[in-house]
Motif scaffolding. Sequence first.
Motif, PDB file in Angstrom:
ATOM      1  N   ILE A 170       0.855  -1.202   0.000  1.00 46.58           N
ATOM      2  CA  ILE A 170       0.000   0.000   0.000  1.00 46.58           C
ATOM      3  C   ILE A 170       0.884   1.242   0.000  1.00 46.58           C
ATOM      4  CG2 ILE A 170      -1.703   1.319   1.335  1.00 46.58           C
ATOM      5  CD1 ILE A 170      -2.699  -1.318   2.475  1.00 46.58           C
ATOM      6  N   LYS A 171       0.539   2.204  -0.858  1.00 48.36           N
ATOM      7  CA  LYS A 171       1.333   3.432  -0.910  1.00 48.36           C
ATOM      8  C   LYS A 171       1.151   4.239   0.373  1.00 48.36           C
ATOM      9  CE  LYS A 171       1.729   5.967  -4.640  1.00 48.36           C
ATOM     10  NZ  LYS A 171       1.391   6.712  -5.857  1.00 48.36           N
TER      11      LYS A 171
ATOM     12  N   SER B  10      -3.681  -4.912   2.572  1.00 44.38           N
ATOM     13  CA  SER B  10      -3.739  -5.701   3.804  1.00 44.38           C
ATOM     14  C   SER B  10      -4.801  -5.171   4.762  1.00 44.38           C
ATOM     15  CB  SER B  10      -2.348  -5.654   4.444  1.00 44.38           C
ATOM     16  OG  SER B  10      -2.449  -5.783   5.827  1.00 44.38           O
ATOM     17  N   ALA B  11      -5.673  -6.096   5.211  1.00 43.79           N
ATOM     18  CA  ALA B  11      -6.723  -5.715   6.172  1.00 43.79           C
ATOM     19  C   ALA B  11      -6.100  -5.311   7.502  1.00 43.79           C
ATOM     20  CB  ALA B  11      -7.686  -6.876   6.362  1.00 43.79           C
TER      21      ALA B  11
ATOM     22  N   GLU C 175     -13.790  -1.411   7.463  1.00 43.14           N
ATOM     23  CA  GLU C 175     -14.070  -2.424   6.452  1.00 43.14           C
ATOM     24  C   GLU C 175     -13.174  -2.185   5.237  1.00 43.14           C
ATOM     25  OE1 GLU C 175     -18.290  -2.648   5.678  1.00 43.14           O
ATOM     26  OE2 GLU C 175     -18.023  -3.982   3.957  1.00 43.14           O
ATOM     27  N   LEU C 176     -12.690  -3.286   4.660  1.00 43.39           N
ATOM     28  CA  LEU C 176     -11.882  -3.203   3.432  1.00 43.39           C
ATOM     29  C   LEU C 176     -12.692  -3.838   2.312  1.00 43.39           C
ATOM     30  CD1 LEU C 176      -9.197  -2.837   1.826  1.00 43.39           C
ATOM     31  CD2 LEU C 176      -8.479  -5.046   2.744  1.00 43.39           C
TER      32      LEU C 176
ATOM     33  N   GLU D 101     -12.598  -5.631   8.502  1.00 41.03           N
ATOM     34  CA  GLU D 101     -13.429  -6.709   7.963  1.00 41.03           C
ATOM     35  C   GLU D 101     -13.326  -6.649   6.424  1.00 41.03           C
ATOM     36  OE1 GLU D 101     -18.184  -7.193   7.655  1.00 41.03           O
ATOM     37  OE2 GLU D 101     -17.427  -6.268   9.513  1.00 41.03           O
ATOM     38  N   ILE D 102     -13.164  -7.807   5.767  1.00 34.44           N
ATOM     39  CA  ILE D 102     -12.992  -7.770   4.301  1.00 34.44           C
ATOM     40  C   ILE D 102     -14.311  -8.107   3.597  1.00 34.44           C
ATOM     41  CG2 ILE D 102     -11.757  -8.751   2.322  1.00 34.44           C
ATOM     42  CD1 ILE D 102      -9.425  -9.318   4.129  1.00 34.44           C
ATOM     43  N   SER D 103     -14.694  -7.292   2.641  1.00 29.95           N
ATOM     44  CA  SER D 103     -15.851  -7.601   1.792  1.00 29.95           C
ATOM     45  C   SER D 103     -15.381  -7.610   0.352  1.00 29.95           C
ATOM     46  CB  SER D 103     -16.927  -6.523   1.914  1.00 29.95           C
ATOM     47  OG  SER D 103     -17.266  -6.311   3.239  1.00 29.95           O
TER      48      SER D 103
END
Lengths: 246, 317
Positions: free
Chosen positions: B13-14, B45-46, B56-57, B164-166
Motif C-alpha cells: 500500500i502506498k 492488507s486488512a 471495512e476493506l 473486515e474484508i468484503s
Amino acid sequence: MKILVCISKTPDTTSKIAFDSDNMHLKEEGVSFIMNPYDEWYALVRGIELREKFGGTVSVMHVGEASSEVIVRKALAIGADQAIRIDSKPKDSNDVATQIAHYAQNQSFDIVFLGKETIDHNGSEVGALLAGMLAIPFISYCTKLDVEGNELSATCEIEGGEVSFKTQLPAVVSAAKGLAEQRIPNMKGIMDAKKKPLEVISPVSANQKVKLVRFEALPPKTAVKLIAPDDIDSLVKILHEEVKVI
Amino acid sequence: MIATYIEVIDGKIKKSSLEALSLAKDIAAVKGIKCLALSTSKSASAEVVGSCGADELIVQDSGELDQSQLIDWLCKLYSAYQISYIVLANSSIGKAIGGQIAAKLQLGIISGVNGWAAASPMQFRRSVFSGKANAWYSFMEDKGVISVMPNSIPVKKTYSKVAEISESNVNLSGPVFNSVNKELVKGKTPLTEAEVVVSGGRGLKDPSNWGMIEELADLLNAATACSRPVADSGWRPHHEHVGQTGIAIRPNLYIAIGISGAIQHLAGVNNSRKIIVINKDPEAPFFKAADYGVVGDLFEVVPKLNEAISKFKEEHH
C-alpha cells in the motif's frame, strides 16, 4: 483539428502575496497578472503546433472579467485564432469547469487543453472536472502528445517515472513541462491579435460546491542559522537532534 | 460513510494512501461514521488498513484498472455504500480521477489538502500561491471528494484492529486507455513521498560530480532531486526536477546543494518542514528561505559532511 485551450489569469510568479483585512481577497495593488504559465507555455503552444501540423483552429477560452482581456489578447498574439471570454468572476473550480463544459459540449472539439494547474489556487481540479462533465478521457500532467488519425498517444508524469498510452479523441489534456516550448509573441502576432475575434458570452448558472473560508498568510520565516563550513559537526548534531534523520 | 481509495504498488500500500486513510479516519471519528478502505488489489492488507482505522476493506480483485474503470468502480461503490466523502491521495492517480468522480457524482472537490479543522462545516487547508500562503475551504454540502497532499498528514497506525474484508463484484465498463509502457525507477521512494530529499543544482558544475549527492542521500535514506537547469541539461532525469515546472514536494528535510533558490525553485520546495542550504554565495536567495545554511564551497563541505555523518553513524550503531 478543432482545439480549445482554456486559459486562466494568475498573479505573476514573483508577486508578493498579501490579503485584505478580511483574509478573503488577494491585495491586488502592485500585483501584475499574467496568463497562467502552464496554460501559456505548454497547453497553448502544443495546441498551436497541432494546428500547424494538421490544420484547423485553436480557440482560447477564459472565464473572467473584462480586465482579463489583455491576457486573452496575448494568447491570440501567440497564435490562437479566436477567443471566447465567459463574462463571470468564477466562484470555484466547479463553476469554471461548468462554464467551459457548457460551451464545449456542442462544439465538437478534438482536444481541450489546459495547464496542469494554476499557480494561484494550485488545485489541479478544473481539467478533471471538465473531462468528467464532458464524459471524455482525461490525460493528466501530460508531457508528450501526438495524434494520428483519431488516435492520441500520450506520455504522463507519475510518481517516480512516466506512463505512455493511447486513446481515442476527443480528450481533455492537462499540460506539464515537456509538452511544448514557450513561444514569445512577435510584433506581427501582436498586431494580428487586435483584429482576431474575441467573443464575450454570458455565464450559465452553476451550483457552488466549495467555498473559500479564508486565506492565511504564512508565519514569518525565522532567519537562517548559519553554520561555519569548518564546523560540520554542528550540522551533524542538528541532523541527529533536531531533524532526527540520523 | 467515508471511504479512501487505497493504491497498491508492487504489492504494498502506498504511504500516501495511508495518509489519506488517516485523515479519513479522523473525520469518521469526529462525525461518528464508518470508515471504509477501497482497493482493487488483493495485496491490500486488512491488518494495515485496520491499524489506520478502517472498519471495512472492500476489495475488487480486477487486476490493474484503467482510469475510466477505476472512476466507474468508485462511483458505483459510492452509491451502493451510501458514502458521503471519498478521500484520495493527491497522487498522479488521485489528481487524474478526483475531479472526474466529483463531476460524475455532482460533488464538490477540495484537492491537495494539507490539514483540516473539525468545525461545522469542516474546513480543509491547501497551500496556495505556489506555497506562499494557505487557504481554508468548506464544502457547501456535507459530502464531497477530498485529495490529500503527500507528506502532509501523518500515518497513524494506532488502531488495534483488522478491517473486515468484503468482496466487491461490480460490472465495470471497458477501458478507454490502451497502456503502452510504464517506466518507474524501481526500488526508490518517489520524490513526493520521500521524507528526506537531497537536491543538487548547477553549482555541481558537472554530472560526474553527482556521486557526493548520492552518497549523502544514501547516508540519510533520502531521495535525490535537482533544479531545473540540471534536468534541462540532461544531467539528471526530468522526474527528479523539483520546482514550479517540475514536482512540488514537502519532505521533512530538504537539503539544497549548489542551488541559488530562484523563486520558481522555491515554489516547489518551500513547504518542506526544514531546509538546509549549502552554497558558496552568501547572497543566494535560498538562504532567506532556509532554516540552516552553510556558506562554503560544496566540493569541500559535502564530502566533509558525508564523512562526518558516516563517522557519527558508526559511533552510534
